[in-house]
Design an enzyme around this catalytic site. Structure first.
Site, PDB file in Angstrom:
ATOM      1  N   ASP A  65       0.841  -1.188   0.000  1.00  0.00           N
ATOM      2  CA  ASP A  65       0.000   0.000   0.000  1.00  0.00           C
ATOM      3  C   ASP A  65       0.878   1.241   0.000  1.00  0.00           C
ATOM      4  O   ASP A  65       2.068   1.168   0.316  1.00  0.00           O
ATOM      5  CB  ASP A  65      -0.969  -0.004   1.187  1.00  0.00           C
ATOM      6  CG  ASP A  65      -0.391  -0.678   2.412  1.00  0.00           C
ATOM      7  OD1 ASP A  65      -1.110  -1.418   3.083  1.00  0.00           O
ATOM      8  OD2 ASP A  65       0.818  -0.460   2.680  1.00  0.00           O
ATOM      9  N   ASP A  67       1.227   4.651   1.671  1.00  0.00           N
ATOM     10  CA  ASP A  67       0.804   5.558   2.741  1.00  0.00           C
ATOM     11  C   ASP A  67       1.486   6.906   2.565  1.00  0.00           C
ATOM     12  O   ASP A  67       2.668   6.988   2.212  1.00  0.00           O
ATOM     13  CB  ASP A  67       1.176   4.967   4.105  1.00  0.00           C
ATOM     14  CG  ASP A  67       0.430   3.676   4.392  1.00  0.00           C
ATOM     15  OD1 ASP A  67      -0.626   3.453   3.765  1.00  0.00           O
ATOM     16  OD2 ASP A  67       0.915   2.890   5.222  1.00  0.00           O
ATOM     17  N   ASP A 148       9.246   2.065  13.706  1.00  0.00           N
ATOM     18  CA  ASP A 148       9.873   0.915  14.357  1.00  0.00           C
ATOM     19  C   ASP A 148      11.329   0.682  13.949  1.00  0.00           C
ATOM     20  O   ASP A 148      12.217   0.630  14.781  1.00  0.00           O
ATOM     21  CB  ASP A 148       9.022  -0.353  14.145  1.00  0.00           C
ATOM     22  CG  ASP A 148       8.656  -0.597  12.682  1.00  0.00           C
ATOM     23  OD1 ASP A 148       8.978   0.248  11.810  1.00  0.00           O
ATOM     24  OD2 ASP A 148       8.047  -1.648  12.395  1.00  0.00           O
TER      25      ASP A 148
HETATM   26  P1  ATP Z   1       3.920  -4.210   4.923  1.00  0.00           P
HETATM   27  O1  ATP Z   1       4.697  -4.320   3.685  1.00  0.00           O
HETATM   28  O2  ATP Z   1       3.696  -5.528   5.594  1.00  0.00           O
HETATM   29  O3  ATP Z   1       2.661  -3.398   4.830  1.00  0.00           O
HETATM   30  P2  ATP Z   1       4.854  -1.988   6.475  1.00  0.00           P
HETATM   31  O4  ATP Z   1       6.249  -1.634   6.901  1.00  0.00           O
HETATM   32  O5  ATP Z   1       4.173  -1.069   5.526  1.00  0.00           O
HETATM   33  O6  ATP Z   1       4.916  -3.472   5.933  1.00  0.00           O
HETATM   34  P3  ATP Z   1       2.595  -1.606   8.207  1.00  0.00           P
HETATM   35  O7  ATP Z   1       2.111  -2.524   9.266  1.00  0.00           O
HETATM   36  O8  ATP Z   1       1.780  -1.374   7.012  1.00  0.00           O
HETATM   37  O9  ATP Z   1       4.029  -2.162   7.801  1.00  0.00           O
HETATM   38  O10 ATP Z   1       2.936  -0.228   8.932  1.00  0.00           O
HETATM   39  C1  ATP Z   1       3.251   0.951   8.215  1.00  0.00           C
HETATM   40  C2  ATP Z   1       4.395   1.723   8.864  1.00  0.00           C
HETATM   41  O11 ATP Z   1       4.016   2.155  10.178  1.00  0.00           O
HETATM   42  C3  ATP Z   1       5.674   0.924   9.047  1.00  0.00           C
HETATM   43  O12 ATP Z   1       6.484   0.961   7.905  1.00  0.00           O
HETATM   44  C4  ATP Z   1       6.327   1.617  10.232  1.00  0.00           C
HETATM   45  O13 ATP Z   1       7.037   2.765   9.808  1.00  0.00           O
HETATM   46  C5  ATP Z   1       5.146   2.081  11.055  1.00  0.00           C
HETATM   47  N1  ATP Z   1       4.799   1.135  12.153  1.00  0.00           N
HETATM   48  C6  ATP Z   1       3.949   0.103  12.076  1.00  0.00           C
HETATM   49  N2  ATP Z   1       3.850  -0.554  13.251  1.00  0.00           N
HETATM   50  C7  ATP Z   1       4.655   0.097  14.105  1.00  0.00           C
HETATM   51  C8  ATP Z   1       4.990  -0.076  15.482  1.00  0.00           C
HETATM   52  N3  ATP Z   1       4.471  -1.065  16.205  1.00  0.00           N
HETATM   53  N4  ATP Z   1       5.858   0.816  16.040  1.00  0.00           N
HETATM   54  C9  ATP Z   1       6.370   1.834  15.320  1.00  0.00           C
HETATM   55  N5  ATP Z   1       6.114   2.026  14.026  1.00  0.00           N
HETATM   56  C10 ATP Z   1       5.261   1.191  13.410  1.00  0.00           C
HETATM   57 MG    MG Z   2       2.127  -1.313   4.864  1.00  0.00          MG
END
Ligand code: ATP
Ligand code: MG
Length: 426
Positions: A65, A67, A148
């Site tokens: 996605d 964001d 994170d």
């Molecule tokens: P994916 O490809 O699985 O979507 P993603 O890195 O985009 O991986 P998401 O769960 O969609 O993961 O979260 C979006 C963003 O929000 C992450 O890239 C990170 O920067 C932030 N984030 C998510 N969860 C946490 C957390 N528990 N603590 C701090 N930051 C977080």
């Molecule tokens: Mg994501």
């Protein structure tokens, strides 16, 4: 590293990689996300792609996605898009809707509010003071530092076509390393789900885990058990949706499966053959196209439970449906798997189990064909026994009849009933 190259400029503790010194291909970015950022920019706001999308674009992977983070406030964002909805209670953000169920999330840059500040605020509120709600909004830098891991904290400014790095994520991408932003122990205590996230991202990308984070994971793995069950369920669904094997393998190695899956996880950790069986099924399901096999949660959970309940399929002395239902409903684990998902998974497994049994004994309860879960069970059965999905003209019934040409034992396969046309006017 980057300030030594002509491509990177460093200042105020940030590195900016302008085109052509970064590999991001604009054509790989969702055109609607580009439109949103462009419109916000034209209105004088800063708007960047953030999170996993920038990481994946940098690695040439397809983002799940797109964001967006911006310095516009939710109300200001909403006003500028006809199809935008403000959602969320604690932290409000905007969902911009597009045709085809596409939603792009646009959030205001925010900071992590220190615990002491939150407590002081709560105390003043409790004293009856009329206090403004805590201001969680922040600068792009603060927004990066609340995230994170460093590779998830990059920003992509689409207008400048530049990648902005505050936390060292570019270097970690290059070194193929997952590093926690800040002190791992503290960040894990703040939110133990981060332990899982570090493992997930390292596993998916084939990256190493930076040493202090690795140590903290080993020391603090049990914290995962203290997370809210609903949150663990949500995380589990992310991993069951795809790239499942490498993540489960690592969770197992760190002894974390037991904190997520209770006795099921403990058995997968203790019994290498049982876990190997699960990996085989997951590999097959990925080969067949995970979407086709696990179109809904209950399919994914039926697969996850399969090796664990398979032993029951060899027993002819039990009521399989009842025993499976008891086992699966009775499973107490960290992740809150909803009752309905459990019930559906148990049904799928009961029918698949009846098929396994049927092919062995020649006894089949064909009335099961009337059950709504029959097609899902049939898929699972073929995946397990043949490593493929039932194809053209291949069904459990044809397989059974070929094996037992004289009919086997049991009630008769259901004939499709042709209904007599109703008399006109009836
Ligand atoms: P994916 O490809 O699985 O979507 P993603 O890195 O985009 O991986 P998401 O769960 O969609 O993961 O979260 C979006 C963003 O929000 C992450 O890239 C990170 O920067 C932030 N984030 C998510 N969860 C946490 C957390 N528990 N603590 C701090 N930051 C977080
Ligand atoms: Mg994501």
């Amino acid at each position: 590293m980057h300030d030594s190259s002509p491509s990177g400029s460093r200042g105020q503790g940030r590195v900016i990689l302008e085109t052509p010194h970064h590999p991001i291909d604009r054509a790989a970015i969702d055109p609607d996300a580009l439109k949103i950022m462009d419109r916000l920019d034209k209105q004088g706001f800063l708007a960047c792609l953030v999170g996993g999308a920038v990481r994946d674009l940098m690695l040439g992977r397809k983002p799940k996605d797109f964001d967006i983070a911006t310095d516009a406030r939710p109300g200001q964002i909403k006003k500028r898009f006809a199809n935008a909805y403000v959602i969320g209670r604690r932290f409000r953000l905007v969902h911009v809707h597009f045709p085809g169920d596409k939603i792009i999330e646009v959030a205001t840059f925010r900071r992590s509010v220190p615990k002491e500040e939150e407590e002081a605020h709560a105390a003043r509120e409790a004293h009856g003071e009329a206090v403004e709600p805590i201001d969680p909004y922040g600068t792009p830098r603060e927004d990066a530092f609340r995230r994170d891991i460093t590779i998830n904290a990059l920003l992509y400014d689409a207008v400048l076509d530049a990648v902005i790095d505050y936390t060292g994520g570019l270097e970690d991408l290059e070194r193929k390393r997952v590093r926690i932003i800040g002190d791992p122990e503290t960040r894990f205590i703040e939110d133990p789900v981060r332990i899982w996230r570090v493992i997930r991202h390292a596993a998916r990308l084939g990256f190493s885990i930076e040493e202090s984070a690795e140590k903290a994971i080993r020391a603090q793995a049990a914290l995962v058990a203290e997370c809210a069950g609903a949150r663990l369920y949500e995380e589990l669904n992310k991993d069951l949706a795809g790239e499942t094997r490498p993540v489960l393998e690592r969770l197992r190695r760190y002894g974390i499966l037991r904190h997520i899956l209770g006795p099921l996880g403990r058995d997968y950790e203790a019994d290498a053959a049982l876990f190997a069986r699960l990996l085989v099924l997951l590999e097959r399901s990925e080969r067949c196209g995970a979407k086709a096999v696990k179109s809904e949660h209950e399919d994914a959970y039926a697969l996850l439970f399969y090796p664990w309940v398979e032993r029951l399929f060899g027993r002819d002395d039990i009521d399989l449906g009842r025993v499976l239902s008891e086992e699966i409903h009775g499973l107490r684990c960290g992740a809150t798997i909803p009752k309905l998902v459990r019930a559906d998974a148990a049904q799928i497994l009961a029918i698949a189990g009846a098929m396994v049994r049927g092919l062995r004994t020649g006894r089949m309860r064909w009335s099961l064909q009337k059950r709504a879960h029959y097609p899902k069970a049939e898929k699972l059965f073929f995946l397990v026994t043949e490593g493929a999905l039932p194809g053209e003209g291949r069904s459990f019934e044809t397989l059974f009849r070929r094996t037992f040409p004289r009919g086997g034992i049991g009630d008769r396969p259901r004939r499709r009933r042709t209904r007599r046309p109703r008399p006109a006017g009836a």
